[in-house]
Scaffold this motif. Structure first.
Motif, PDB file in Angstrom:
ATOM      1  N   SER A  56       0.866  -1.169  -0.148  1.00  0.00           N
ATOM      2  CA  SER A  56      -0.008   0.025  -0.035  1.00  0.00           C
ATOM      3  C   SER A  56       0.739   1.309   0.146  1.00  0.00           C
ATOM      4  CB  SER A  56      -0.931   0.008   1.063  1.00  0.00           C
ATOM      5  OG  SER A  56      -0.001  -0.080   2.509  1.00  0.00           O
ATOM      6  N   SER A  57       2.130   0.999   0.360  1.00  0.00           N
ATOM      7  CA  SER A  57       2.769   2.402   0.544  1.00  0.00           C
ATOM      8  C   SER A  57       3.870   2.583  -0.662  1.00  0.00           C
ATOM      9  CB  SER A  57       4.024   2.321   1.702  1.00  0.00           C
ATOM     10  OG  SER A  57       4.710   1.089   1.603  1.00  0.00           O
ATOM     11  N   LEU A  58       3.614   1.688  -1.663  1.00  0.00           N
ATOM     12  CA  LEU A  58       4.491   1.614  -2.850  1.00  0.00           C
ATOM     13  C   LEU A  58       3.743   2.460  -3.905  1.00  0.00           C
ATOM     14  CD1 LEU A  58       6.097  -1.884  -2.843  1.00  0.00           C
ATOM     15  CD2 LEU A  58       7.124   0.277  -2.084  1.00  0.00           C
ATOM     16  N   GLY A  59       4.455   3.751  -4.349  1.00  0.00           N
ATOM     17  CA  GLY A  59       3.340   4.464  -5.421  1.00  0.00           C
ATOM     18  C   GLY A  59       3.959   4.224  -6.938  1.00  0.00           C
ATOM     19  N   SER A  60       4.895   3.332  -7.066  1.00  0.00           N
ATOM     20  CA  SER A  60       5.450   3.011  -8.448  1.00  0.00           C
ATOM     21  C   SER A  60       5.949   1.810  -8.544  1.00  0.00           C
ATOM     22  CB  SER A  60       6.417   4.156  -9.077  1.00  0.00           C
ATOM     23  OG  SER A  60       7.656   4.119  -8.110  1.00  0.00           O
ATOM     24  N   ASP A  61       6.682   1.603  -9.708  1.00  0.00           N
ATOM     25  CA  ASP A  61       7.386   0.257  -9.885  1.00  0.00           C
ATOM     26  C   ASP A  61       8.532   0.008  -8.650  1.00  0.00           C
ATOM     27  OD1 ASP A  61       5.798   0.250 -12.020  1.00  0.00           O
ATOM     28  OD2 ASP A  61       7.474   0.487 -13.582  1.00  0.00           O
TER      29      ASP A  61
ATOM     30  N   SER B  24       1.672  -2.524 -12.785  1.00  0.00           N
ATOM     31  CA  SER B  24       0.364  -3.319 -12.618  1.00  0.00           C
ATOM     32  C   SER B  24       0.404  -4.562 -11.839  1.00  0.00           C
ATOM     33  CB  SER B  24       0.398  -3.684 -14.223  1.00  0.00           C
ATOM     34  OG  SER B  24       1.184  -4.440 -14.441  1.00  0.00           O
ATOM     35  N   GLU B  25       1.742  -5.129 -11.768  1.00  0.00           N
ATOM     36  CA  GLU B  25       1.879  -6.160 -10.954  1.00  0.00           C
ATOM     37  C   GLU B  25       1.432  -6.118  -9.459  1.00  0.00           C
ATOM     38  OE1 GLU B  25       2.626 -10.004 -11.556  1.00  0.00           O
ATOM     39  OE2 GLU B  25       1.180  -9.194 -13.138  1.00  0.00           O
ATOM     40  N   MET B  26       2.059  -4.925  -8.921  1.00  0.00           N
ATOM     41  CA  MET B  26       1.881  -4.730  -7.717  1.00  0.00           C
ATOM     42  C   MET B  26       0.547  -4.288  -7.416  1.00  0.00           C
ATOM     43  SD  MET B  26       5.216  -4.120  -6.677  1.00  0.00           S
ATOM     44  CE  MET B  26       5.178  -3.597  -5.274  1.00  0.00           C
ATOM     45  N   SER B  27      -0.213  -3.871  -8.418  1.00  0.00           N
ATOM     46  CA  SER B  27      -1.543  -3.586  -8.096  1.00  0.00           C
ATOM     47  C   SER B  27      -2.472  -4.971  -7.860  1.00  0.00           C
ATOM     48  CB  SER B  27      -2.313  -2.522  -9.072  1.00  0.00           C
ATOM     49  OG  SER B  27      -1.706  -1.471  -9.293  1.00  0.00           O
ATOM     50  N   ARG B  28      -1.968  -5.813  -8.902  1.00  0.00           N
ATOM     51  CA  ARG B  28      -2.585  -7.151  -8.895  1.00  0.00           C
ATOM     52  C   ARG B  28      -2.325  -7.877  -7.581  1.00  0.00           C
ATOM     53  NH1 ARG B  28      -1.302 -12.277  -9.570  1.00  0.00           N
ATOM     54  NH2 ARG B  28       1.056 -11.899  -9.878  1.00  0.00           N
ATOM     55  N   LEU B  29      -1.105  -7.822  -6.962  1.00  0.00           N
ATOM     56  CA  LEU B  29      -0.727  -8.445  -5.588  1.00  0.00           C
ATOM     57  C   LEU B  29      -1.490  -7.865  -4.591  1.00  0.00           C
ATOM     58  CD1 LEU B  29       2.921  -8.618  -6.298  1.00  0.00           C
ATOM     59  CD2 LEU B  29       1.577 -10.533  -6.400  1.00  0.00           C
ATOM     60  N   LEU B  30      -1.665  -6.369  -4.775  1.00  0.00           N
ATOM     61  CA  LEU B  30      -2.585  -5.788  -3.588  1.00  0.00           C
ATOM     62  C   LEU B  30      -3.786  -6.348  -3.487  1.00  0.00           C
ATOM     63  CD1 LEU B  30      -2.187  -3.700  -1.433  1.00  0.00           C
ATOM     64  CD2 LEU B  30      -2.747  -2.098  -3.090  1.00  0.00           C
ATOM     65  N   SER B  31      -4.412  -6.332  -4.788  1.00  0.00           N
ATOM     66  CA  SER B  31      -5.915  -6.778  -5.116  1.00  0.00           C
ATOM     67  C   SER B  31      -6.083  -8.247  -4.664  1.00  0.00           C
ATOM     68  CB  SER B  31      -6.211  -6.636  -6.517  1.00  0.00           C
ATOM     69  OG  SER B  31      -5.543  -7.376  -7.269  1.00  0.00           O
TER      70      SER B  31
ATOM     71  N   ILE C 258       5.522 -16.297  -4.448  1.00  0.00           N
ATOM     72  CA  ILE C 258       4.517 -15.866  -5.331  1.00  0.00           C
ATOM     73  C   ILE C 258       4.989 -15.585  -6.687  1.00  0.00           C
ATOM     74  CG2 ILE C 258       2.768 -14.140  -5.507  1.00  0.00           C
ATOM     75  CD1 ILE C 258       3.138 -13.675  -2.663  1.00  0.00           C
ATOM     76  N   PRO C 259       4.235 -16.422  -7.664  1.00  0.00           N
ATOM     77  CA  PRO C 259       4.614 -15.926  -9.175  1.00  0.00           C
ATOM     78  C   PRO C 259       4.288 -14.669  -9.428  1.00  0.00           C
ATOM     79  CG  PRO C 259       3.664 -18.118  -8.969  1.00  0.00           C
ATOM     80  CD  PRO C 259       3.600 -17.292  -7.565  1.00  0.00           C
ATOM     81  N   THR C 260       5.399 -13.806  -9.992  1.00  0.00           N
ATOM     82  CA  THR C 260       5.025 -12.543 -10.365  1.00  0.00           C
ATOM     83  C   THR C 260       5.771 -12.191 -11.721  1.00  0.00           C
ATOM     84  OG1 THR C 260       5.076 -12.024  -8.121  1.00  0.00           O
ATOM     85  CG2 THR C 260       5.388 -10.263  -9.496  1.00  0.00           C
ATOM     86  N   ALA C 261       5.112 -11.383 -12.422  1.00  0.00           N
ATOM     87  CA  ALA C 261       5.907 -10.814 -13.724  1.00  0.00           C
ATOM     88  C   ALA C 261       7.117  -9.832 -13.544  1.00  0.00           C
ATOM     89  CB  ALA C 261       4.722 -10.421 -14.863  1.00  0.00           C
ATOM     90  N   VAL C 262       7.988  -9.747 -14.046  1.00  0.00           N
ATOM     91  CA  VAL C 262       9.090  -8.888 -14.252  1.00  0.00           C
ATOM     92  C   VAL C 262       9.437  -8.265 -15.330  1.00  0.00           C
ATOM     93  CG1 VAL C 262       9.849  -9.760 -11.803  1.00  0.00           C
ATOM     94  CG2 VAL C 262      10.795 -10.671 -14.005  1.00  0.00           C
ATOM     95  N   GLN C 263      10.155  -7.176 -15.380  1.00  0.00           N
ATOM     96  CA  GLN C 263      10.787  -6.574 -16.430  1.00  0.00           C
ATOM     97  C   GLN C 263      12.308  -6.346 -16.163  1.00  0.00           C
ATOM     98  OE1 GLN C 263       8.834  -3.747 -19.007  1.00  0.00           O
ATOM     99  NE2 GLN C 263      10.739  -2.375 -18.993  1.00  0.00           N
TER     100      GLN C 263
END
Length: 1136
Positions: A550-555, A577-584, A645-650
């Motif tokens: 919740s405290s992370l505002g960007s990538d 987008s991945e951070m938002s998905r994890l949060l949701s 947790i599987p997470t997409a990265v760049q």
């Protein structure tokens, strides 16, 4: 203080005294191991738990034995009986744990068509704007007709949501989706074979998107399937029947016959990857799950049978006894097992497999039981281990031995012993001493040292850290020393040593695996010290970070600290987008573990089992896969559940510049797959990764999971050397320079000389201008490489003018088509359309390309379009289209030419043989092709074949660099119009000289601006230009002037065959002498070709030295008596 655990070595031998071949008799007696099919099998007499026995085998880089076939099982039985072993012993197999892949389930059975059998879901449905329903379904293959798998109705509408099947005997089962009465088309889905199938249907109100999937693959989809409203709330969901009224009025003819289980409902649309995971791994996606299969949630009609069955997701349906699968610790595929299972003797999940040496039978046992074991080693690894063990002590070993005063730490470096630290404190102490000895040693580590240290790091990573979680400071100290030691042994100076032991272990990747394992175990413990911990060394950088989403505002971006100047762009990030998905998804606090390994790219590139990345060699080119970057990794861990947790990265990684004319570098975004396959790591894989951007020194990738990432370069090297490259470059420069000069001369001739204006000459001039501009910019493009702005401008101009050159080549083809094929002699001017094609289209293409890809428009090494991100297709695509059009035009022209040449030969060459006639046709076609190739751009076709042979490279360079020279020769030197114009100029000059010396001749006799001898007529001009003499019998004798396409196929009057030379009248001998029309050339006056053509008389007396037979220029005029439209005949060509 106990510093180590040494397994007793006296109870069994460490090495084979000797081995036997597979086909030799098993006379082993006192031997403890034997050789069979390139593997050594070693009997371990110590009774150990299954996990400890496996660790024992791994100490010498082996595994518990794997048995692949019944023959292997028999050989093992014979060997153990020869050793007089009677107790069961561990092998490397384990019963697969329950979970993904295998499940037990209640099954609903609907037998026979009836209007009474149903199962009603007792769940209150909300209003659904999207929905997905999946189920395991088995259709009864003996029934045909409509079959309703499920139906959902609401009070306001009965047919709200249904899945219907149409079964036709001998055909595939067809499926259709019904939403609020709107019916999708039936689509063939699965075979009607009575087997189990996984079916999914989904619908979304937005766009009315719908899809039907069968066995993990979408078989039908579409749009606009009811978009007026959501699926209604408060409805009734019935399995096995269609509802004609709300919750009832079933029809026997539309009932379902078969079995249904594992029916799940989501209030969202599942994507294809989620459906595939549901099919392959039985993973029920929790996100958006509205209903999960539970038999107690149904009201089941009494005649519907309910029974329990077990299934594997990739198996063939359900069975009464729970199925099981065997996992081999070395990754061997489970092709064989010897375990029997029935209701009275079930196989329990998670148990380990023991081998009975007396009967050869297998049995599952509790893994904690103490048993003897059988290890298996690869033959080459086993023998190399023996060789390394026999080497004298290394300087590093002696230094460790000197530093360890109280205990012999050096024993941990002995390859023929299986020592490993007992706890965290001992491991920390030994690790610090090893780091100190590595710093003090004045010589490099040997291959044996690297092997021993690698094994030690692996042993430390397997320690139980949870039991010592309270000792966080010691654990942090161990982590620091561990990273320091790992960094030292993967240093670039040990590349040769890693190469030497590459057959035993897969280079430094084993180190990476050990570091990753340790990091995951320590991550949950280290955060008692602080929320962020960084361990940075020369070659390894590691970061542990605990973050609240919740405290992370960007990538979330990780940039290593141990970066060199070349690696400054290296980083990895979790997109926003991945951070938002994890949060949701309900995660509030996660651990992010990132690591960076800087020197790995200097070591031996791994052997690759992935066919996509496998290096190969052909006759003409060499393909080499090479690791070009550092390795960067990312792991996202849930501290509450202690799982990843599987997470997409760049990620972006820098590499050495990709240079070399003869090498084509194709980047591959990959990760190191640590899964074992027949005792070896699977290696690099590109599954789930894709390339985002590729430049000369940096590559950006995206992967849908977290692990260790890198970039492999696949170098495709055309087999020619530096000398050949230099020759090709020189040929290009010389040829382009010659072409430039030739084009300038040709354009000058077309501009300065008094050539009649026409569409043909205008098109020629525009083509020459485009080619000249392109050649000038090409020859000067190297001077712009140092400035990005200048290079972009040069690239855009090259793109524009080369594109314009090809556009005008297409215009040449279109004009040729209109004059040869359609025989269009209309004088209507079309140049405005030609200008739109020749200049407007290239400007439009270049503008759009620059606007769409302004930041990646140019290449990294030279001023031309980027070939790695698709920009090059803004040039190649239109060029391929133009070449195809012009090839079609050329083919039609050649066919018409040959056809007409055949008719001419038949009419004029009566006495010629068929061979001579065929030769004449071939000669005519070859001449036409040679004349038209330069202006149609077809020589560029040779560029497609350049990768196949260096000979094609020479042909391509020569043909295209000399294109301008060819144009000069064909359309300048041998152009009849240009030659006639030059000849007229010479005759005019001679006539003027004659007028100066003929003082007695009246001046009126020299007033005409044209020679009396007509310039070669259009048909003759073309015939002379192209060497093409074809006729259809048309009489051109009455034509005074007609201008033709100077380089096209021409049809000529055979009657004028003998009159193709210039007819030059002389001056009359006397004032009374007249020249009749018939005695003159075919050219007549503008009076309409009257019988009398008076010619001004002159004096006979001339000055000495002046010839009386000098041609006098007369006006070249056309006869109005000829109807031009009469020339439009099949097989004839007349151009403006």
């Amino acid at each position: 203080m106990q510093f180590r655990v040494i397994l007793p070595l006296s109870e069994f031998l460490l090495f084979c005294v000797g081995g036997i071949l597979a086909d030799s008799p098993l006379l082993l007696q006192d031997r403890s191991c034997f050789l069979y099919r390139n593997h050594y099998y070693d009997y371990v007499a110590e009774e150990l738990p299954w996990a400890r026995a496996g660790r024992w085998c791994r100490q010498r880089f082996g595994f518990l034995a794997a048995v692949s076939t019944a023959e292997d099982n028999q050989k093992m039985t014979s060997f153990m009986q020869s050793m007089r072993v009677t107790k069961a012993l561990w092998i490397g197999a384990k019963i697969k744990e329950g979970g993904p892949g295998t499940f037990g389930s209640h099954i609903l059975t609907f037998s026979g068509r009836t209007d009474t059998k149903y199962a009603k879901l007792l769940k209150q449905f909300p209003q659904l704007h999207s929905v997905t329903v999946c189920a395991q379904v088995q259709f009864d293959s003996t029934y045909v007709g409509v079959s309703t798998v499920f139906s959902y109705s609401v009070p306001s509408f009965i047919n709200e949501f249904q899945l219907r099947a149409n079964i036709v005997r001998g055909q595939h089962i067809q499926l259709a989706l019904l939403v609020h009465g709107v019916h999708s088309p039936y689509s063939q889905a699965v075979d009607n074979n009575g087997r189990w199938h996984h079916l999914c249907v989904s619908w979304a109100r937005q766009g009315g998107d719908w899809a039907i999937a069968a066995d993990g693959a979408v078989i039908s989809s579409g749009e606009q399937l009811y978009i007026a409203d959501d699926i209604g709330a408060g409805g009734v969901f019935i399995v096995g029947q269609e509802q004609d009224t709300f919750g009832g009025s079933f029809k026997k003819d539309e009932s379902f016959v078969g079995n249904i289980t594992q029916l799940h409902i989501w209030d969202r649309v599942l994507n294809t990857d989620e459906i595939r995971a549901l099919v392959e791994d039985c993973l029920v996606i929790s996100l958006g799950l509205f209903f999960q299969w539970n038999i107690s949630s149904f009201e089941i009609e009494t005649s519907v049978q309910v029974h329990e069955g077990f299934s594997q997701c990739k198996g063939d349906g359900f069975q009464l006894t729970e199925p099981f699968d065997i996992l081999w610790v070395d990754g061997t595929l489970p092709r064989f097992h010897n375990i029997s299972s029935d209701v009275s003797h079930p196989v329990n999940k998670g148990e380990c497999v023991a081998f009975d040496p007396l009967t050869g039978a297998w049995e599952s046992e509790n893994c904690s039981k103490q048993k003897e074991a059988l290890c298996r080693y690869d033959k080459d690894i086993y023998e190399q281990m023996q060789n390394l063990s026999s080497l004298p002590p290394s300087p590093f070993f002696l230094q460790v031995k000197a530093n360890s005063i109280r205990v012999s730490i050096a024993d941990y470096l002995l390859l023929n012993q299986s020592d490993y630290p007992e706890n965290v404190s001992v491991a920390n102490y030994i690790t610090s001493l090893l780091c100190e000895a590595a710093d003090q040693s004045h010589t490099k580590l040997t291959s044996a040292d690297l092997l021993a240290l690698t094994r030690f790091l692996g042993n430390v990573a397997e320690l139980d850290f949870e039991s010592e979680a309270s000792n966080s400071k010691t654990i942090l100290s161990l982590a620091t020393n561990y990273i320091k030691l790992a960094s030292k042994i993967i240093d670039v100076k040990y590349s040769l040593e890693w190469l030497f032991i590459s057959e035993v272990i897969r280079g430094p990747y084993v180190i990476i695996h050990s570091v990753d394992t340790l990091a995951e175990k320590l991550s949950d413990i280290l955060f008692s010290i602080g929320p962020s911990i960084v361990l940075s060394t020369e070659n390894i950088d590691m970061q542990f970070k605990l973050s609240r989403l919740s405290s992370l505002g960007s990538d979330l971006v990780y940039k290593p600290k141990c970066l060199s100047a070349r690696n400054r762009a290296d980083e990895i990030q979790v997109p926003d987008s991945e951070m938002s998905r994890l949060l949701s998804s309900g995660y509030s606090e996660l651990i992010f573990i990132n690591a960076y390994y800087r020197s790995v790219e200097h070591h031996l590139a791994p052997h690759n089992l992935d066919s996509v990345l496998l290096a190969g060699r052909s006759d003409k080119r060499l393909q080499i896969n090479q690791l070009q970057t550092a390795v960067i990794s990312s792991t996202v861990r849930d501290p509450v559940r202690a799982r990843n947790i599987p997470t997409a990265v760049q990620y972006s990684l820098s590499h050495r510049p990709v240079v070399g004319y003869s090498k084509v570098a194709i980047p591959a975004c990959v990760f190191w797959n640590f899964s074992l396959l027949d005792g070896q790591y699977a290696g690099w894989s590109n599954q789930g990764c894709k390339l985002i951007q590729f430049e000369s020194e940096i590559t950006i990738c995206f992967c849908n999971h977290t692990t260790n990432f890198a970039v492999l370069m696949q170098f495709t090297e055309v087999q020619w050397g530096l000398e050949t490259e230099i020759i090709l470059n020189k040929l290009t420069f010389i040829g382009s320079g010659a072409s430039l000069c030739a084009l300038v001369v040709t354009l000058t001739l077309f501009t300065v000389l008094d050539i009649p204006k026409s569409d043909r000459t205008s098109i020629h001039k525009n083509l020459f201008v485009a080619l000249i501009a392109a050649q000038v910019i090409l020859l000067s493009s190297d001077s712009a490489t140092n400035s990005e702005a200048a290079c972009t401008a040069v690239t855009a101009l090259l793109h524009l003018f080369f594109m314009a050159a090809f556009a005008w080549m297409m215009v040449e083809g279109l004009l040729l088509w209109s004059k040869v094929v359609t025989v269009n002699l209309s004088e209507e001017r079309r140049m405005k359309y030609y200008y739109l094609i020749g200049w407007g289209l290239p400007v439009l293409i270049v503008t759009i390309t620059l606007a769409a890809a302004h930041d990646k428009y140019i290449s990294d090494r030279y001023c031309w379009l980027n070939v790695h991100n698709g920009v090059i297709w803004a040039f190649v695509g239109p060029v391929i289209f133009i070449i195809m059009v012009n090839m079609f035009v050329l083919t039609r022209v050649v066919l018409i030419t040959m056809s007409t040449a055949k008719r001419r030969a038949t009419m004029l060459a009566v006495n010629s043989s068929p061979i001579e006639q065929a030769y004449d046709q071939i000669r005519t076609a070859v001449k036409a092709v040679l004349v038209l190739l330069p202006i149609l751009g077809l020589t560029w076709l040779s560029g497609v074949l350049v990768p196949l042979s260096v000979v094609m490279a020479y042909i391509f360079v020569i043909l295209n660099s000399l294109q301008g020279l060819f144009i000069f020769l064909i359309y300048g030197v041998y152009n009849t119009e240009i030659r006639s114009t030059i000849k007229r100029l010479k005759e005019r000059r001679r006539a003027l000289n004659f007028s100066n010396c003929a003082t007695s001749r009246p001046s009126s006799s020299l007033t005409s601006s044209r020679p009396a001898s007509s310039p070669v007529t259009g048909s003759e001009s073309l015939a002379k230009d192209d060497g093409l003499q074809v006729t259809d019998g048309l009489n051109l004798q009455g034509i005074c002037k007609m201008s033709f396409y100077d380089n096209s196929v021409v049809y000529e009057n055979p009657a004028a065959e003998n009159e193709r030379q210039l007819s030059t009248p002389s001056l009359p001998r006397g004032p009374d002498e007249e020249l009749s029309c018939s005695s003159q050339s075919p050219v007549t006056s503008s009076k309409g070709c009257k019988a009398d053509c008076p010619v001004p008389s002159g004096r006979e007396d001339m000055e000495d030295g002046c010839s009386l037979h000098v041609p006098i220029e007369l006006e070249d005029r056309s006869c109005s008596s000829l109807n031009v439209m009469s020339l439009k005949r099949v097989g004839s060509l007349y151009l403006d």
